[in-house]
Scaffold this motif. Structure first.
Motif, PDB file in Angstrom:
ATOM      1  N   VAL A  70      28.446  15.566 -22.080  1.00 34.25           N
ATOM      2  CA  VAL A  70      27.234  15.629 -21.005  1.00 34.25           C
ATOM      3  C   VAL A  70      27.669  15.350 -19.585  1.00 34.25           C
ATOM      4  CG1 VAL A  70      25.577  15.878 -22.552  1.00 34.25           C
ATOM      5  CG2 VAL A  70      26.329  13.709 -21.666  1.00 34.25           C
ATOM      6  N   THR A  71      28.926  14.876 -19.567  1.00 32.45           N
ATOM      7  CA  THR A  71      29.283  14.232 -18.041  1.00 32.45           C
ATOM      8  C   THR A  71      29.017  15.123 -16.991  1.00 32.45           C
ATOM      9  OG1 THR A  71      31.232  12.986 -19.010  1.00 32.45           O
ATOM     10  CG2 THR A  71      31.641  13.573 -16.939  1.00 32.45           C
ATOM     11  N   ASP A  72      29.180  16.507 -17.030  1.00 32.50           N
ATOM     12  CA  ASP A  72      29.029  17.396 -15.917  1.00 32.50           C
ATOM     13  C   ASP A  72      27.328  17.440 -15.574  1.00 32.50           C
ATOM     14  OD1 ASP A  72      31.690  17.696 -15.860  1.00 32.50           O
ATOM     15  OD2 ASP A  72      31.672  19.489 -17.153  1.00 32.50           O
ATOM     16  N   LYS A  73      26.787  16.993 -16.425  1.00 31.18           N
ATOM     17  CA  LYS A  73      25.164  17.366 -16.224  1.00 31.18           C
ATOM     18  C   LYS A  73      24.739  15.968 -15.412  1.00 31.18           C
ATOM     19  CE  LYS A  73      24.953  20.902 -18.495  1.00 31.18           C
ATOM     20  NZ  LYS A  73      24.816  22.457 -17.727  1.00 31.18           N
ATOM     21  N   ILE A  74      25.361  14.968 -15.433  1.00 32.36           N
ATOM     22  CA  ILE A  74      25.032  13.491 -14.763  1.00 32.36           C
ATOM     23  C   ILE A  74      25.100  13.738 -13.193  1.00 32.36           C
ATOM     24  CG2 ILE A  74      25.460  11.214 -14.398  1.00 32.36           C
ATOM     25  CD1 ILE A  74      26.643  11.277 -17.410  1.00 32.36           C
ATOM     26  N   LYS A  75      23.919  13.649 -12.442  1.00 31.90           N
ATOM     27  CA  LYS A  75      23.940  13.654 -11.153  1.00 31.90           C
ATOM     28  C   LYS A  75      24.296  12.573 -10.093  1.00 31.90           C
ATOM     29  CE  LYS A  75      21.235  18.012 -11.200  1.00 31.90           C
ATOM     30  NZ  LYS A  75      19.968  18.662 -11.038  1.00 31.90           N
ATOM     31  N   ASN A  76      23.693  11.378 -10.671  1.00 32.79           N
ATOM     32  CA  ASN A  76      24.027   9.925 -10.033  1.00 32.79           C
ATOM     33  C   ASN A  76      24.068   8.977 -11.072  1.00 32.79           C
ATOM     34  OD1 ASN A  76      21.077   9.054 -10.213  1.00 32.79           O
ATOM     35  ND2 ASN A  76      20.975  10.833  -8.644  1.00 32.79           N
ATOM     36  N   MET A  77      24.693   7.940 -10.904  1.00 30.39           N
ATOM     37  CA  MET A  77      24.770   6.580 -11.644  1.00 30.39           C
ATOM     38  C   MET A  77      24.353   5.454 -10.835  1.00 30.39           C
ATOM     39  SD  MET A  77      27.826   7.369 -14.228  1.00 30.39           S
ATOM     40  CE  MET A  77      27.673   5.664 -14.793  1.00 30.39           C
ATOM     41  N   PHE A  78      23.678   4.579 -11.483  1.00 29.55           N
ATOM     42  CA  PHE A  78      23.587   3.179 -11.147  1.00 29.55           C
ATOM     43  C   PHE A  78      23.970   2.173 -11.754  1.00 29.55           C
ATOM     44  CE2 PHE A  78      21.009  -0.610  -9.806  1.00 29.55           C
ATOM     45  CZ  PHE A  78      21.136  -0.605  -8.530  1.00 29.55           C
ATOM     46  N   VAL A  79      25.085   1.309 -11.458  1.00 31.74           N
ATOM     47  CA  VAL A  79      25.478   0.227 -12.420  1.00 31.74           C
ATOM     48  C   VAL A  79      24.886  -1.093 -11.801  1.00 31.74           C
ATOM     49  CG1 VAL A  79      27.742  -0.731 -13.245  1.00 31.74           C
ATOM     50  CG2 VAL A  79      27.370   1.789 -12.855  1.00 31.74           C
ATOM     51  N   PHE A  80      24.434  -1.990 -12.602  1.00 35.11           N
ATOM     52  CA  PHE A  80      24.195  -3.157 -12.338  1.00 35.11           C
ATOM     53  C   PHE A  80      24.427  -3.999 -13.042  1.00 35.11           C
ATOM     54  CE2 PHE A  80      21.169  -6.345 -12.696  1.00 35.11           C
ATOM     55  CZ  PHE A  80      20.517  -6.841 -11.209  1.00 35.11           C
ATOM     56  N   SER A  81      25.003  -5.292 -12.667  1.00 36.30           N
ATOM     57  CA  SER A  81      25.536  -6.361 -13.383  1.00 36.30           C
ATOM     58  C   SER A  81      24.965  -7.717 -12.701  1.00 36.30           C
ATOM     59  CB  SER A  81      27.073  -6.421 -13.293  1.00 36.30           C
ATOM     60  OG  SER A  81      27.458  -7.342 -14.215  1.00 36.30           O
ATOM     61  N   PHE A  82      24.395  -8.664 -13.968  1.00 36.11           N
ATOM     62  CA  PHE A  82      23.889  -9.753 -13.478  1.00 36.11           C
ATOM     63  C   PHE A  82      24.660 -10.777 -14.141  1.00 36.11           C
ATOM     64  CE2 PHE A  82      20.504 -13.170 -14.633  1.00 36.11           C
ATOM     65  CZ  PHE A  82      20.314 -13.479 -13.341  1.00 36.11           C
ATOM     66  N   ASN A  83      25.608 -11.645 -13.603  1.00 36.56           N
ATOM     67  CA  ASN A  83      26.298 -12.673 -14.283  1.00 36.56           C
ATOM     68  C   ASN A  83      25.676 -13.894 -14.151  1.00 36.56           C
ATOM     69  OD1 ASN A  83      28.435 -10.917 -14.980  1.00 36.56           O
ATOM     70  ND2 ASN A  83      29.110 -10.883 -12.708  1.00 36.56           N
ATOM     71  N   GLU A  84      24.999 -14.437 -15.190  1.00 33.18           N
ATOM     72  CA  GLU A  84      24.505 -15.523 -15.141  1.00 33.18           C
ATOM     73  C   GLU A  84      24.234 -16.441 -16.327  1.00 33.18           C
ATOM     74  OE1 GLU A  84      23.074 -18.944 -14.109  1.00 33.18           O
ATOM     75  OE2 GLU A  84      22.780 -17.373 -12.384  1.00 33.18           O
ATOM     76  N   THR A  85      24.873 -17.702 -16.561  1.00 37.98           N
ATOM     77  CA  THR A  85      24.799 -18.365 -17.749  1.00 37.98           C
ATOM     78  C   THR A  85      23.743 -19.303 -18.121  1.00 37.98           C
ATOM     79  OG1 THR A  85      26.253 -20.081 -16.801  1.00 37.98           O
ATOM     80  CG2 THR A  85      27.271 -18.103 -18.184  1.00 37.98           C
ATOM     81  N   LYS A  86      22.744 -19.540 -16.954  1.00 36.01           N
ATOM     82  CA  LYS A  86      21.808 -20.715 -16.932  1.00 36.01           C
ATOM     83  C   LYS A  86      20.511 -19.841 -17.768  1.00 36.01           C
ATOM     84  CE  LYS A  86      23.096 -23.054 -12.893  1.00 36.01           C
ATOM     85  NZ  LYS A  86      22.971 -23.666 -11.512  1.00 36.01           N
ATOM     86  N   ALA A  87      20.137 -20.454 -18.541  1.00 35.64           N
ATOM     87  CA  ALA A  87      19.043 -19.789 -19.726  1.00 35.64           C
ATOM     88  C   ALA A  87      17.866 -19.548 -18.702  1.00 35.64           C
ATOM     89  CB  ALA A  87      18.707 -20.769 -20.855  1.00 35.64           C
ATOM     90  N   GLU A  88      17.341 -20.372 -17.776  1.00 35.48           N
ATOM     91  CA  GLU A  88      16.053 -20.034 -17.119  1.00 35.48           C
ATOM     92  C   GLU A  88      16.121 -18.787 -16.134  1.00 35.48           C
ATOM     93  OE1 GLU A  88      18.421 -23.326 -14.610  1.00 35.48           O
ATOM     94  OE2 GLU A  88      17.703 -23.089 -16.895  1.00 35.48           O
TER      95      GLU A  88
END
Length: 163
Positions: A70-88
């Motif tokens: 389905v790659t050709d049907k994807i019009k846009n993508m948003f990639v989000f990454s949250f790097n955090e080891t503190k539990a709170e």
């Protein structure tokens, strides 16, 4: 002749304004992207919005994933990454994003050791997915990939992940 040229110029300017307004509406239409954008200034957060030329560079990599049908049907993508080891901080982030994801249909969940992956969908109708969110988390990183377009459900059902 001047009147004709001015009329054409006015029409072109109007069309340009309308298409930029539609494009802006398309960007802000996603509840989860709007929510994730509020975290962009936090430490440990990285995000990128792939559309147009940037998305065309990413599509060959998608051909090597379960999304290849389905790659050709994807019009846009948003990639989000949250790097955090503190539990709170992780807990606060998760508590903030889960109510937003509750608006989506959860279709697949996989837990293995300390890793989790969940797929959420918004459907245009029974045959077409308008938005897919892949949420994954391990001990250090929380990643969300939002794919938008008119993705046929039949293409997703044919992927190895659905078997």
């Amino acid at each position: 002749m001047k009147r004709f040229i001015l009329t054409i110029a006015f029409i072109l300017m109007s069309l340009s304004f309308c298409t930029s307004a539609v494009a802006k509406n398309e960007e802000t239409e996603s509840t989860v992207i709007t929510h994730l954008s509020t975290y962009e200034d936090m430490d440990g957060v990285e995000s990128i919005y792939l559309k147009g030329m940037l998305l065309s560079f990413a599509k060959p990599a998608l051909k090597e994933t379960p999304m290849k049908n389905v790659t050709d049907k994807i019009k846009n993508m948003f990639v989000f990454s949250f790097n955090e080891t503190k539990a709170e901080k992780r807990k606060a982030f998760i508590n903030g994003v889960m109510p937003v994801l509750a608006e989506y249909e959860k279709v697949l969940e996989k837990k293995e050791d300390k890793k989790e992956s969940t797929i959420y969908l918004k459907r245009k109708d029974d045959a077409v997915i308008s938005e897919m969110v892949v949420y994954s988390m391990d001990a250090k990183t929380i990643t969300l990939v939002v794919m938008r377009g008119e993705i046929p459900v039949s293409g997703i059902e044919e992927t190895p992940a659905s078997n």
